[in-house]
Design an enzyme around this catalytic site. Structure first.
Site, PDB file in Angstrom:
ATOM      1  N   GLU A 177     -26.752   3.380  24.417  1.00 34.47           N
ATOM      2  CA  GLU A 177     -26.582   2.310  25.411  1.00 34.47           C
ATOM      3  C   GLU A 177     -26.123   2.860  26.768  1.00 34.47           C
ATOM      4  OE1 GLU A 177     -24.345  -1.997  26.148  1.00 34.47           O
ATOM      5  OE2 GLU A 177     -23.570  -0.650  24.631  1.00 34.47           O
ATOM      6  N   LYS A 214     -30.271   0.364  23.839  1.00 36.67           N
ATOM      7  CA  LYS A 214     -29.710  -0.896  24.337  1.00 36.67           C
ATOM      8  C   LYS A 214     -29.618  -0.777  25.855  1.00 36.67           C
ATOM      9  CE  LYS A 214     -25.990  -4.262  23.850  1.00 36.67           C
ATOM     10  NZ  LYS A 214     -24.982  -4.849  22.956  1.00 36.67           N
TER      11      LYS A 214
END
Length: 296
Positions: A177, A214
């Site tokens: 992420e 993400k």
């Protein structure tokens, strides 16, 4: 065996991933949004009791079902607690058929070169071993990008993938992420550099390895399609990053193949003061809206 079932569920199932992983730093804000002020608790233990109560209320709600929710990201404290008399990850997987993930980062280092990399994680192997005691499928770790600094963004992506390889070696699926701040004045420039760096690092993975990504919802519709289609990417999920739920869902619909992994946008409108019926109605609306946006 469980891992393979979970892999197929994430790969082929429809729905989104609920991010229920607010940690020490972000918990007070999450509780405040839920109608719990700092005056309601006087230490960390009491704070985590209250946030677990909120999460358990969400997870046990009938609307929080495997028809629309694919997975849930947990904080370490949540993983070690129980929901309905079972460890949280076991409850999610065994009772709900929802795939559990674990947040593993220890927060962000000081800002430098227009980014914040992750703090060191000296005990990561121990935490991953602990996660293996539960039916945890994968992990999540977050860095933040503010400016289109080639050196800074390369540092963020390199660190993410180095840690991802450590996680893969333990037989878990990493969610990488590298968040681009939605308030960045040069958000699209950041995204151009980020995508190129991610593609480079994906090519360096061994053939039998995959990761999940993400990412902040991009400025340009369909911008991450090359990542969605990449054979070394299991799934690309989107963070809400401070957008309201309606904004985040509208942007998500413009990016086919990405699914939601919202935190604040997911719990928007929930309150401790709501009756069970009001709470259920609010969470049902949220789940349905995010599910529909993730189906596109």
């Amino acid at each position: 065996m469980e891992y393979e079932k979970q892999l197929q569920r994430i790969k082929n199932g429809s729905g989104f991933i609920a991010a229920l992983d607010q940690s020490g730093g972000s918990t007070p804000k999450a509780l405040e949004n839920y109608g719990v002020s700092s005056a309601d608790y006087d230490n960390d233990e009491a704070m985590f009791d209250l946030v677990h109560e909120m999460r358990a209320r969400i997870m046990t709600c009938d609307a929080f079902d495997s028809e629309r929710v694919l997975g849930a990201i947990l904080f370490e404290d949540t993983m070690e607690r129980e929901v309905n008399g079972k460890p949280t990850a076991n409850y999610l997987w065994e009772d709900k058929n929802i795939v559990p993930f674990l947040k593993v980062d220890k927060g962000l280092a000081e800002k430098m070169s227009g980014v914040q990399v992750m703090r060191p994680m000296p005990n990561l192997d121990l935490l991953l071993d602990k996660a293996k005691n539960y039916p945890v499928f994968g992990t999540k770790m977050r860095s933040v990008i503010y400016e289109p600094s080639a050196d800074g963004i390369e540092l963020v992506v390199q660190q993410q993938f180095d840690v991802a390889k450590q996680i893969l070696s333990k037989g878990l699926m990493p969610i990488v992420e590298p968040e681009v701040d939605i308030n960045s004045a040069k958000k699209h420039d950041c995204e151009l550099l980020l995508k190129a760096d991610i593609l480079r690092n994906l090519e360096r993975l061994t053939d039998d390895h995959q990761v999940m990504l993400k990412l902040t919802l991009p400025e340009e519709s369909g911008f991450y399609q090359a990542l969605v289609d990449h054979p070394k990417v299991l799934k690309v999920v989107a963070l809400s990053g401070g957008y309201s739920r309606s904004e985040a869902c509208a942007k998500l619909k413009q990016n086919p193949g990405m699914i939601a992994s919202f935190s604040r946008a997911f719990t928007e409108g929930l309150s401790r003061q709501q009756s069970d019926d009001e709470f259920a109605e609010t969470i049902t609306t949220s789940i349905e809206e995010i599910y529909q946006a993730s189906k596109v």
